[in-house]
Design a protein around this motif. Structure first.
Motif, PDB file in Angstrom:
ATOM      1  N   GLY A  87       0.711  -1.199  -0.029  1.00  0.00           N
ATOM      2  CA  GLY A  87      -0.045  -0.188   0.118  1.00  0.00           C
ATOM      3  C   GLY A  87       0.542   1.337   0.031  1.00  0.00           C
ATOM      4  N   GLN A  88       2.037   1.283   0.203  1.00  0.00           N
ATOM      5  CA  GLN A  88       2.903   2.502   0.125  1.00  0.00           C
ATOM      6  C   GLN A  88       3.037   2.988  -1.317  1.00  0.00           C
ATOM      7  OE1 GLN A  88       4.341   4.196   2.842  1.00  0.00           O
ATOM      8  NE2 GLN A  88       3.152   2.540   3.808  1.00  0.00           N
ATOM      9  N   LEU A  89       2.875   4.158  -1.527  1.00  0.00           N
ATOM     10  CA  LEU A  89       3.026   4.712  -2.726  1.00  0.00           C
ATOM     11  C   LEU A  89       4.314   5.088  -3.407  1.00  0.00           C
ATOM     12  CD1 LEU A  89       0.507   7.989  -2.341  1.00  0.00           C
ATOM     13  CD2 LEU A  89      -0.035   5.461  -3.156  1.00  0.00           C
ATOM     14  N   TYR A  90       4.308   4.718  -4.878  1.00  0.00           N
ATOM     15  CA  TYR A  90       5.726   5.027  -5.331  1.00  0.00           C
ATOM     16  C   TYR A  90       5.588   6.563  -5.438  1.00  0.00           C
ATOM     17  CZ  TYR A  90       5.931   0.044  -6.103  1.00  0.00           C
ATOM     18  OH  TYR A  90       5.761  -1.386  -6.116  1.00  0.00           O
ATOM     19  N   GLY A  91       5.967   7.309  -4.437  1.00  0.00           N
ATOM     20  CA  GLY A  91       5.952   8.842  -4.587  1.00  0.00           C
ATOM     21  C   GLY A  91       4.877   9.257  -3.458  1.00  0.00           C
ATOM     22  N   SER A  92       4.398  10.612  -3.882  1.00  0.00           N
ATOM     23  CA  SER A  92       3.126  10.681  -2.619  1.00  0.00           C
ATOM     24  C   SER A  92       2.126  11.691  -3.466  1.00  0.00           C
ATOM     25  CB  SER A  92       4.194  11.718  -1.582  1.00  0.00           C
ATOM     26  OG  SER A  92       4.591  12.818  -2.198  1.00  0.00           O
ATOM     27  N   VAL A  93       1.217  11.922  -2.579  1.00  0.00           N
ATOM     28  CA  VAL A  93       0.298  12.933  -3.220  1.00  0.00           C
ATOM     29  C   VAL A  93       0.326  14.203  -2.342  1.00  0.00           C
ATOM     30  CG1 VAL A  93      -2.326  13.485  -3.297  1.00  0.00           C
ATOM     31  CG2 VAL A  93      -1.481  11.271  -3.590  1.00  0.00           C
ATOM     32  N   SER A  94       0.772  15.230  -3.016  1.00  0.00           N
ATOM     33  CA  SER A  94       1.202  16.479  -2.225  1.00  0.00           C
ATOM     34  C   SER A  94       0.134  17.409  -2.216  1.00  0.00           C
ATOM     35  CB  SER A  94       2.393  17.449  -2.921  1.00  0.00           C
ATOM     36  OG  SER A  94       1.840  17.390  -4.313  1.00  0.00           O
ATOM     37  N   PRO A  95       0.269  18.620  -1.274  1.00  0.00           N
ATOM     38  CA  PRO A  95      -0.843  19.647  -1.267  1.00  0.00           C
ATOM     39  C   PRO A  95      -1.003  20.456  -2.731  1.00  0.00           C
ATOM     40  CG  PRO A  95       0.615  19.992   0.602  1.00  0.00           C
ATOM     41  CD  PRO A  95       1.442  18.719  -0.264  1.00  0.00           C
ATOM     42  N   ARG A  96       0.118  20.442  -3.168  1.00  0.00           N
ATOM     43  CA  ARG A  96      -0.128  20.903  -4.861  1.00  0.00           C
ATOM     44  C   ARG A  96      -1.020  20.095  -5.757  1.00  0.00           C
ATOM     45  NH1 ARG A  96       2.660  24.265  -8.226  1.00  0.00           N
ATOM     46  NH2 ARG A  96       4.523  24.549  -6.732  1.00  0.00           N
ATOM     47  N   ASP A  97      -0.700  18.765  -5.698  1.00  0.00           N
ATOM     48  CA  ASP A  97      -1.684  17.712  -6.354  1.00  0.00           C
ATOM     49  C   ASP A  97      -3.150  17.844  -5.753  1.00  0.00           C
ATOM     50  OD1 ASP A  97       0.597  16.793  -7.677  1.00  0.00           O
ATOM     51  OD2 ASP A  97       0.780  15.144  -6.017  1.00  0.00           O
ATOM     52  N   LEU A  98      -3.304  18.158  -4.564  1.00  0.00           N
ATOM     53  CA  LEU A  98      -4.739  18.331  -4.167  1.00  0.00           C
ATOM     54  C   LEU A  98      -5.432  19.578  -4.388  1.00  0.00           C
ATOM     55  CD1 LEU A  98      -4.100  16.799  -0.436  1.00  0.00           C
ATOM     56  CD2 LEU A  98      -5.364  15.757  -2.422  1.00  0.00           C
ATOM     57  N   ALA A  99      -4.527  20.513  -4.670  1.00  0.00           N
ATOM     58  CA  ALA A  99      -5.227  21.868  -4.950  1.00  0.00           C
ATOM     59  C   ALA A  99      -5.585  21.864  -6.453  1.00  0.00           C
ATOM     60  CB  ALA A  99      -4.125  22.911  -4.739  1.00  0.00           C
ATOM     61  N   ASP A 100      -4.652  21.283  -7.195  1.00  0.00           N
ATOM     62  CA  ASP A 100      -5.067  20.906  -8.604  1.00  0.00           C
ATOM     63  C   ASP A 100      -6.251  20.288  -8.766  1.00  0.00           C
ATOM     64  OD1 ASP A 100      -2.880  22.544  -9.279  1.00  0.00           O
ATOM     65  OD2 ASP A 100      -1.663  20.700  -9.806  1.00  0.00           O
ATOM     66  N   LEU A 101      -6.380  19.043  -8.067  1.00  0.00           N
ATOM     67  CA  LEU A 101      -7.656  18.233  -8.074  1.00  0.00           C
ATOM     68  C   LEU A 101      -9.124  18.810  -7.689  1.00  0.00           C
ATOM     69  CD1 LEU A 101      -8.407  15.154  -8.246  1.00  0.00           C
ATOM     70  CD2 LEU A 101      -8.095  15.061  -5.981  1.00  0.00           C
ATOM     71  N   ALA A 108     -11.876  27.355  -6.575  1.00  0.00           N
ATOM     72  CA  ALA A 108     -10.562  28.083  -6.518  1.00  0.00           C
ATOM     73  C   ALA A 108      -9.697  27.978  -5.239  1.00  0.00           C
ATOM     74  CB  ALA A 108     -10.757  29.705  -6.910  1.00  0.00           C
ATOM     75  N   ILE A 109      -8.886  26.954  -5.189  1.00  0.00           N
ATOM     76  CA  ILE A 109      -8.036  26.789  -4.251  1.00  0.00           C
ATOM     77  C   ILE A 109      -6.615  26.919  -4.258  1.00  0.00           C
ATOM     78  CG2 ILE A 109      -7.702  24.825  -2.304  1.00  0.00           C
ATOM     79  CD1 ILE A 109     -10.460  26.064  -1.967  1.00  0.00           C
ATOM     80  N   SER A 110      -5.724  27.473  -3.486  1.00  0.00           N
ATOM     81  CA  SER A 110      -4.411  27.351  -3.704  1.00  0.00           C
ATOM     82  C   SER A 110      -3.692  26.374  -3.014  1.00  0.00           C
ATOM     83  CB  SER A 110      -3.759  28.896  -3.246  1.00  0.00           C
ATOM     84  OG  SER A 110      -4.112  28.988  -1.737  1.00  0.00           O
ATOM     85  N   ARG A 111      -2.377  26.054  -3.051  1.00  0.00           N
ATOM     86  CA  ARG A 111      -1.674  25.089  -2.355  1.00  0.00           C
ATOM     87  C   ARG A 111      -1.484  25.412  -0.933  1.00  0.00           C
ATOM     88  NH1 ARG A 111       4.287  24.131  -4.044  1.00  0.00           N
ATOM     89  NH2 ARG A 111       4.481  26.408  -3.386  1.00  0.00           N
ATOM     90  N   SER A 112      -1.646  26.429  -0.755  1.00  0.00           N
ATOM     91  CA  SER A 112      -1.240  27.062   0.794  1.00  0.00           C
ATOM     92  C   SER A 112      -2.376  26.907   1.598  1.00  0.00           C
ATOM     93  CB  SER A 112      -0.955  28.585   0.903  1.00  0.00           C
ATOM     94  OG  SER A 112      -2.062  29.349   0.370  1.00  0.00           O
ATOM     95  N   HIS A 126      -8.349   9.310   2.994  1.00  0.00           N
ATOM     96  CA  HIS A 126      -7.824  10.306   3.865  1.00  0.00           C
ATOM     97  C   HIS A 126      -8.703  11.550   4.229  1.00  0.00           C
ATOM     98  CE1 HIS A 126      -3.769   8.032   3.359  1.00  0.00           C
ATOM     99  NE2 HIS A 126      -4.416   7.906   2.170  1.00  0.00           N
ATOM    100  N   LYS A 127      -8.730  11.944   5.329  1.00  0.00           N
ATOM    101  CA  LYS A 127      -9.398  13.174   5.493  1.00  0.00           C
ATOM    102  C   LYS A 127      -8.405  14.428   5.375  1.00  0.00           C
ATOM    103  CE  LYS A 127     -13.615  11.476   6.376  1.00  0.00           C
ATOM    104  NZ  LYS A 127     -14.544  11.838   5.697  1.00  0.00           N
ATOM    105  N   VAL A 128      -8.934  15.478   4.614  1.00  0.00           N
ATOM    106  CA  VAL A 128      -7.927  16.505   4.227  1.00  0.00           C
ATOM    107  C   VAL A 128      -8.482  17.830   4.590  1.00  0.00           C
ATOM    108  CG1 VAL A 128      -6.334  17.710   2.806  1.00  0.00           C
ATOM    109  CG2 VAL A 128      -6.646  15.067   2.486  1.00  0.00           C
ATOM    110  N   PRO A 129      -8.188  18.503   5.677  1.00  0.00           N
ATOM    111  CA  PRO A 129      -8.565  19.834   5.901  1.00  0.00           C
ATOM    112  C   PRO A 129      -8.271  20.752   4.799  1.00  0.00           C
ATOM    113  CG  PRO A 129      -6.812  19.264   7.549  1.00  0.00           C
ATOM    114  CD  PRO A 129      -7.060  18.236   6.518  1.00  0.00           C
ATOM    115  N   ILE A 130      -9.261  21.646   4.544  1.00  0.00           N
ATOM    116  CA  ILE A 130      -8.922  22.900   3.887  1.00  0.00           C
ATOM    117  C   ILE A 130      -9.189  24.181   4.371  1.00  0.00           C
ATOM    118  CG2 ILE A 130      -9.384  23.858   1.594  1.00  0.00           C
ATOM    119  CD1 ILE A 130      -9.839  21.202   0.479  1.00  0.00           C
ATOM    120  N   SER A 131      -8.182  25.102   4.443  1.00  0.00           N
ATOM    121  CA  SER A 131      -8.377  26.355   5.336  1.00  0.00           C
ATOM    122  C   SER A 131      -8.873  27.463   4.060  1.00  0.00           C
ATOM    123  CB  SER A 131      -7.282  27.035   5.783  1.00  0.00           C
ATOM    124  OG  SER A 131      -7.363  28.227   6.484  1.00  0.00           O
ATOM    125  N   LEU A 132     -10.155  27.822   4.044  1.00  0.00           N
ATOM    126  CA  LEU A 132     -10.786  28.721   3.055  1.00  0.00           C
ATOM    127  C   LEU A 132     -10.339  30.212   3.381  1.00  0.00           C
ATOM    128  CD1 LEU A 132     -13.847  26.865   2.095  1.00  0.00           C
ATOM    129  CD2 LEU A 132     -12.061  26.959   0.866  1.00  0.00           C
TER     130      LEU A 132
END
Length: 207
Positions: A87-101, A108-112, A126-132
């Motif tokens: 189950g370990q990824l070859y790489g990772s899913v980053s905040p930038r990936d999630l912002a694009d998704l 309109a969401i930014s990486r930050s 995975h539960k991911v919090p987003i600070s709007l």
């Protein structure tokens, strides 16, 4: 360094609070992002003249964030990635990936704004919090899987991650069971008459 906060900053304080922070945090984040001013006498007076405008702007931005929050909170997203058997990824899913998704779905969401401390490195939900907005935070659900079928199984609550050693143990057990099933048959098929015991051989010679 002491700074005057121009907006609410998590774990620091509310707008107008004077707080002490590390110099690097102030220079690299708070000051250039317009979230704070150095706590000087001149800036204290400046803040008082800015306060009404800042509060109005904050209320406007908060209202806009709440509208987005109503649509975004609880939304589900799927990311397909290659991963090892465990189950370990070859790489990772980053905040930038999630912002694009999320942006691809019309938000309109930014990486930050992706409040993820470390990148996602394993298959699963995975539960991911987003600070709007400093006062508005939502949570989205991100399913990371190797393919669409796996994503559906995860959504149903199935555990599809099996550790490599467990998989090997299961394979060994299956092989042992197969050998135990076929071995008696093989033994009969290749049966060879056992040589007579030493005493029996002597008796035969005398006869």
């Amino acid at each position: 360094m002491e700074v005057i906060l121009l907006e609410r900053v998590a774990k620091l304080g509310q707008m107008g609070d004077v707080v002490r922070v590390k110099d690097g945090f102030a220079r690299n984040y708070l000051l250039p992002k317009g979230k704070a001013l150095r706590a000087t006498k001149e800036n204290t007076s400046r803040f008082e003249t800015m306060k009404v405008e800042l509060e109005a702007r904050n209320l406007e931005q908060k209202g806009e964030a709440q509208k987005v929050a109503e649509k975004l909170d609880g939304q589900k997203f799927t990311v397909l990635r290659q991963a090892a058997e465990g189950g370990q990824l070859y790489g990772s899913v980053s905040p930038r990936d999630l912002a694009d998704l999320v942006s691809e779905k019309g938000f309109a969401i930014s990486r930050s704004q992706i409040a993820l401390n470390t990148p996602i490195k394993a298959i699963g939900m995975h539960k991911v919090p987003i600070s709007l907005h400093p006062e508005v935070e939502v949570t989205i659900s991100v399913t990371v899987a190797r393919n669409a079928d796996e994503a559906e199984r995860l959504a149903r609550g199935e555990d599809i991650t099996i550790a490599r050693d467990e998989a090997e143990e299961a394979a060994d057990a299956a092989q042992a069971a197969a050998e135990a099933f076929f071995e008696p048959e093989a033994r009969r098929a290749g049966e060879v008459e056992a040589p007579p015991a030493e005493g029996d051989a002597a008796a035969t010679k005398e006869a």
